[in-house]
Design a protein around this motif. Structure first.
Motif, PDB file in Angstrom:
ATOM      1  N   THR A 317       0.920  -1.530   0.133  1.00 15.89           N
ATOM      2  CA  THR A 317      -0.067  -0.024  -0.034  1.00 15.89           C
ATOM      3  C   THR A 317       0.698   0.987   0.104  1.00 15.89           C
ATOM      4  N   ASP A 318       0.250   2.651  -0.124  1.00 15.13           N
ATOM      5  CA  ASP A 318       0.821   3.015  -0.764  1.00 15.13           C
ATOM      6  C   ASP A 318       0.486   4.194   0.986  1.00 15.13           C
ATOM      7  N   ARG A 322      -3.764   3.106   0.517  1.00 15.53           N
ATOM      8  CA  ARG A 322      -4.176   2.999  -1.255  1.00 15.53           C
ATOM      9  C   ARG A 322      -3.441   1.461  -1.819  1.00 15.53           C
ATOM     10  N   GLU A 323      -3.628   0.468  -1.882  1.00 12.64           N
ATOM     11  CA  GLU A 323      -2.939  -0.657  -2.639  1.00 12.64           C
ATOM     12  C   GLU A 323      -2.867  -0.298  -4.106  1.00 12.64           C
ATOM     13  N   PHE A 324      -1.634  -0.879  -4.073  1.00 13.13           N
ATOM     14  CA  PHE A 324      -0.798  -0.198  -5.789  1.00 13.13           C
ATOM     15  C   PHE A 324      -1.022  -1.447  -6.253  1.00 13.13           C
ATOM     16  N   ALA A 328       0.728  -1.282 -11.478  1.00 15.13           N
ATOM     17  CA  ALA A 328       1.671   0.041 -11.295  1.00 15.13           C
ATOM     18  C   ALA A 328       2.647  -0.104 -10.781  1.00 15.13           C
ATOM     19  N   LEU A 329       2.772  -1.504 -10.004  1.00 18.44           N
ATOM     20  CA  LEU A 329       4.312  -2.194  -9.371  1.00 18.44           C
ATOM     21  C   LEU A 329       4.970  -2.484 -10.546  1.00 18.44           C
ATOM     22  N   PHE A 332       7.463   0.761 -11.631  1.00 20.26           N
ATOM     23  CA  PHE A 332       8.257   1.388 -10.660  1.00 20.26           C
ATOM     24  C   PHE A 332       9.646   0.862 -10.575  1.00 20.26           C
ATOM     25  N   ASP A 585      -8.692   1.491  -5.290  1.00 18.02           N
ATOM     26  CA  ASP A 585      -7.550   0.457  -5.291  1.00 18.02           C
ATOM     27  C   ASP A 585      -7.567  -0.579  -5.863  1.00 18.02           C
ATOM     28  N   ASP A 586      -7.191  -2.010  -5.541  1.00 14.28           N
ATOM     29  CA  ASP A 586      -6.812  -3.106  -6.491  1.00 14.28           C
ATOM     30  C   ASP A 586      -8.370  -3.603  -5.648  1.00 14.28           C
TER      31      ASP A 586
END
Length: 828
Positions: A317-318, A322-324, A328-329, A332, A585-586
């Motif tokens: 999570t951020d 909020r879950e990434f 999105a991961l 990165f 979020d996811d």
């Protein structure tokens, strides 16, 4: 005689003495100077009311040694200054050692730099310090002019430090600038403690600078303890540093306990929280009953923060929890992924760090993300393992906000270890040790019963069962929320109690029910009446007779009235309208997709919303949405995924519509955007003729999605009491532990609300099925169907999904909350 023509302001007609006019008469003659002095005395209050530039010229003209050349140049340059610049300019003119030449030399630089009200206020504070010269003031202004707003607010608090030198002020600014935001706010709170002097302010700033962000949050709370002294605040700051990381959140809670003092907080820091984790269980045993209860209250105060960590760590999570998304991961960089891994310290072991570095060398992004997921899951376990036995006990009392996996897989094993290791496997010994004043016993036992895990620990010996039942009764009957939660798990609890031990609890209830004073007696009578009418076998024939006698004396409550459903009212306008709010979020995405697929499979078709606020009228967006909805209606691959992405980035709502028995059923969906947008949605929900509001997402989104915007629109008049109570509405709270919000929502809606919510984990399948089923059941009739009948028909929804963990309208806890809510409307 002074024959001078005084010009008037163009705007107001009032006498307006310009800077040029002043300059000309001041140096034209002695006669003019005398006249000027006379004018100033006559128009002392209004002479310079015409503009900030005029007042600035006056201040400049009073600098010792100013010449006519200086005045000519100054008038030209002053005319280009805005209001805030003129205020700074006047301050500079009045400082010791100020010369006209030096001030003029700085004017071009001053005019180039924007100055806000907040920078000006800070500069005025600084320039008023003893010993500030023009040179020092300019140096300070250069330090301040580029500060962001939040930093200005923090530095502004230095005004509370008495006798501070300009040098120490500037030194403090440099130190504060280097701090993280949490530590800056901690510094601000510390400077606001009464009695600050430079030496102690410097000590506090140095101590705060050495703290982690988590400890700075605690330090901020330390300085906000009522009546705390500077010395007490400093002593606590010194003690916060050595506290083990696992207790940072508990220390934060320590300072927030109502009635806490600076000295008492220091006692707990020095005698408990700074100790190594392995010593805490032994220390706890040495405390007296009152001290243990204080610690339990501290743990309870901090429990939600720790639970958020344990819950959130089920995924990556951020900072805003909020879950990434997995996608999105993958985008990165390795550096960012490593920074996220480092945030899990000290829970990351050396082996995982080596594996991560190996994947980096191989440029294997998927492997690196996999290590990050493993480390996140391990951090979840380690967070629980580092909690003391008393802390685990309290965390398990908060079952309503624990994810099911957090309860079963993380905390329950820790409870087994503590009971087995230190108490010989005896639940009774554990309870007597942990909670000698029985403050949380009922919550704890009810939580285990609700999750079906009490049988793992509950003794088989009747004598021990009786003692535990006595503790539960004493605990449950002192707090209305504990009592309602106890009532919700009453059957599950009694099912594992030996029949010969039940009477201990039932006798206690009978005794309390015969006391006509207070809400508790009334609630217990309602609980007994409910089970006498619905499940008399649970009570037994003897207790039923006793209950009947009590009700004959005190009267019964028409429980059926609280089970009446507003379905006839709902059908009047020919539309049944609901709004679902998902998160971006996811989890929100998967819930959105599951809901959309279920609606489509049951004959609902999408359209641009007619029911809820159209946030933006944009032809391009409307055309794009129209195409997307066409693809969704045709069930094209990835169409729902594309709609979700569109709604995340565009402030729109979409209706899924179906007609049943000449009634239009509309399930509107949208993605949470902001507090302001949410307030507009809720205003439309309340002021319009809509029936159902559906919160989708984790429990910690409920504040933003519902409670905070509701409070604000009530406070600001976005809805009236009449509109709030004009219609019986329904809320489906799909998150974990929705029961925690029953009381507040009942009060906000003045008891004109029915709710579906969970005691424990909310489930997507249950939420989807029930919300769809309810409107269709209303549409299919009959009109007079009750909530009890709805429960009977909806039993299929909960099969295999722990239906006992859901509370529906007309259930015993719902009835109790409604009775409590009577007379507690927010608008009263």
């Amino acid at each position: 005689m002074c024959n001078l023509i005084i010009p008037k302001s163009k705007d107001s007609g009032f006498i307006h003495i310009t800077s040029g006019f002043l300059k000309r008469i001041a140096f034209s003659s002695i006669h003019g100077l005398v006249c000027l002095l006379m004018l100033i005395s006559i128009f002392s209050s209004d002479a310079y009311a015409g503009g900030a530039q005029d007042r600035s010229f006056e201040a400049f003209s009073k600098i010792p040694g100013v010449t006519s050349r200086h005045l000519d140049e100054g008038e030209r340059m002053i005319a280009n200054l805005d209001y805030f610049h003129t205020k700074v300019f006047r301050v500079l003119c009045k400082l010791p050692e100020a010369t006209a030449s030096a001030v003029l030399d700085f004017l071009p630089e001053l005019s180039r730099e924007p100055i806000t009200f907040y920078h000006l206020e800070l500069f005025e504070i600084f320039s008023s310090l003893e010993g500030v010269t023009l040179e020092v003031a300019i140096k300070g202004l250069r330090e301040m002019k580029d500060m962001e707003f939040s930093l200005v607010l923090v530095v502004n608090s230095l005004k509370n430090v008495s006798a501070m030198s300009p040098e120490k002020f500037l030194e403090s600014i440099q130190l504060i600038t280097q701090l993280s935001d949490p530590c800056r706010w901690a510094a601000k709170s510390f400077f606001e403690v009464g009695g600050q002097v430079p030496e102690k302010a410097s000590q506090g700033l140095t101590l705060i600078g050495n703290l982690s962000n988590e400890k700075c949050w605690a330090a901020e709370g330390n300085s906000k303890i009522a009546a705390i002294t500077v010395d007490e605040a400093l002593n606590n700051l010194k003690a916060i540093g050595p506290v083990p990381l696992a207790d940072d959140k508990n220390v934060r809670a320590l300072f927030a306990i109502p009635g806490m003092t600076g000295s008492e907080a220091h006692y707990w820091l020095e005698n408990y929280f700074v100790k190594p984790q392995e010593e805490k269980n032994v220390l706890y045993q040495s405390f007296n009953d009152s001290q243990k209860s204080t610690l339990l209250r501290i743990f309870f105060q901090g429990s939600e923060l720790i639970i958020r960590d344990i819950n959130n760590l089920h995924s990556i999570t951020d900072i805003n929890e909020r879950e990434f998304p997995a996608a999105a991961l993958k985008t990165f960089g390795f550096e960012k992924l490593r920074a996220m891994l480092d945030q899990l310290t000290p829970h990351v072991d050396e082996r995982r760090l080596e594996n991560f570095d190996r994947f980096v060398r191989m440029s294997d992004k998927e492997g690196a993300v996999g290590v990050l997921r493993q480390a996140t899951a391990r951090a979840r376990i380690m967070t629980a393992r580092q909690c003391s036995a008393a802390n685990v006990y309290i965390l398990l009392c908060r079952v309503t906000v624990l994810f099911d996996s957090s309860f079963r897989n993380i905390l329950l094993p820790e409870l087994q270890k503590h009971i087995g290791k230190s108490h010989g496997g005896s639940l009774l010994a554990f309870l007597q040790e942990m909670d000698p004043e029985n403050t949380f016993v009922s919550r704890f036992i009810s939580s285990l019963a609700q999750k079906g895990k009490l049988i793992m620990f509950f003794p088989v010996e009747v004598a021990q069962q009786k003692v535990i039942l006595d503790l539960v009764a004493e605990s449950a009957f002192r707090d209305e929320n504990s009592l309602i939660f106890f009532a919700a798990s009453f059957v599950e609890f009694l099912n594992i109690v030996r029949p010969e031990a039940r009477h201990v609890l039932l006798d206690k209830m009978i005794t309390f029910a015969q006391d006509d004073k207070g809400i508790f007696a009334q609630q217990i009578r309602i609980i007994l009446q409910y089970y006498m009418e619905e499940q008399p076998d649970i009570l037994g024939s003897q207790v039923v007779k006793q209950v009947q006698g009590i009700l004959d004396e005190y009267g019964t409550v028409a429980l059926s009235a609280y089970g009446e459903a507003p379905f006839a009212e709902w059908r009047e306008d020919g539309v049944l309208s609901a709004i679902s709010i998902f998160n971006s979020d996811d989890d929100g995405r998967s819930s959105f997709l599951a809901n959309g697929r279920y609606l489509l499979s049951n004959g609902y078709l999408p359209r641009p919303t007619k029911s809820f606020f159209k946030f933006e009228q944009n032809d391009v967006k409307n055309e794009k949405l129209s195409v997307l909805l066409g693809e969704v209606g045709e069930k094209k691959p990835n169409s729902l995924e594309n709609l979700f992405s569109f709604l995340v980035y565009n402030r729109e709502a979409v209706d899924f519509v179906k007609h049943v028995n000449m009634l239009e059923i509309s399930h509107s969906i949208c993605i949470y955007q902001s507090n302001d947008i949410q307030k507009k949605l809720l205003e439309e929900f309340i002021n319009g003729s809509h029936e159902m509001f559906i919160h989708r997402g984790h429990s910690y989104w409920l504040d933003n999605h519902l409670l905070i915007p509701l409070r604000e629109i009530v406070k600001t008049g976005g809805v009236s009491r009449e509109r709030m109570a004009a219609k019986q509405r329904f809320m489906s709270i799909g998150s974990c532990g929705a029961i925690n919000n029953y009381s507040e929502l009942t009060r906000i809606f003045c008891n004109k609300i029915d709710l579906l919510g969970s005691l424990g984990s909310g489930k997507t399948r249950v939420n989807n099925l029930y919300n769809l089923f309810l409107f269709e059941a209303v549409a299919e009739g009959p009109v007079g169907i009750s909530w009890k009948e709805v429960d009977r028909r909806s039993s299929f929804v909960f099969q295999g999904d722990g239906g006992n963990s859901y509370l529906s309208p007309g259930s015993l806890p719902a009835i109790l909350y409604k009775i409590i809510g009577e007379g507690r409307c927010w608008f009263r």
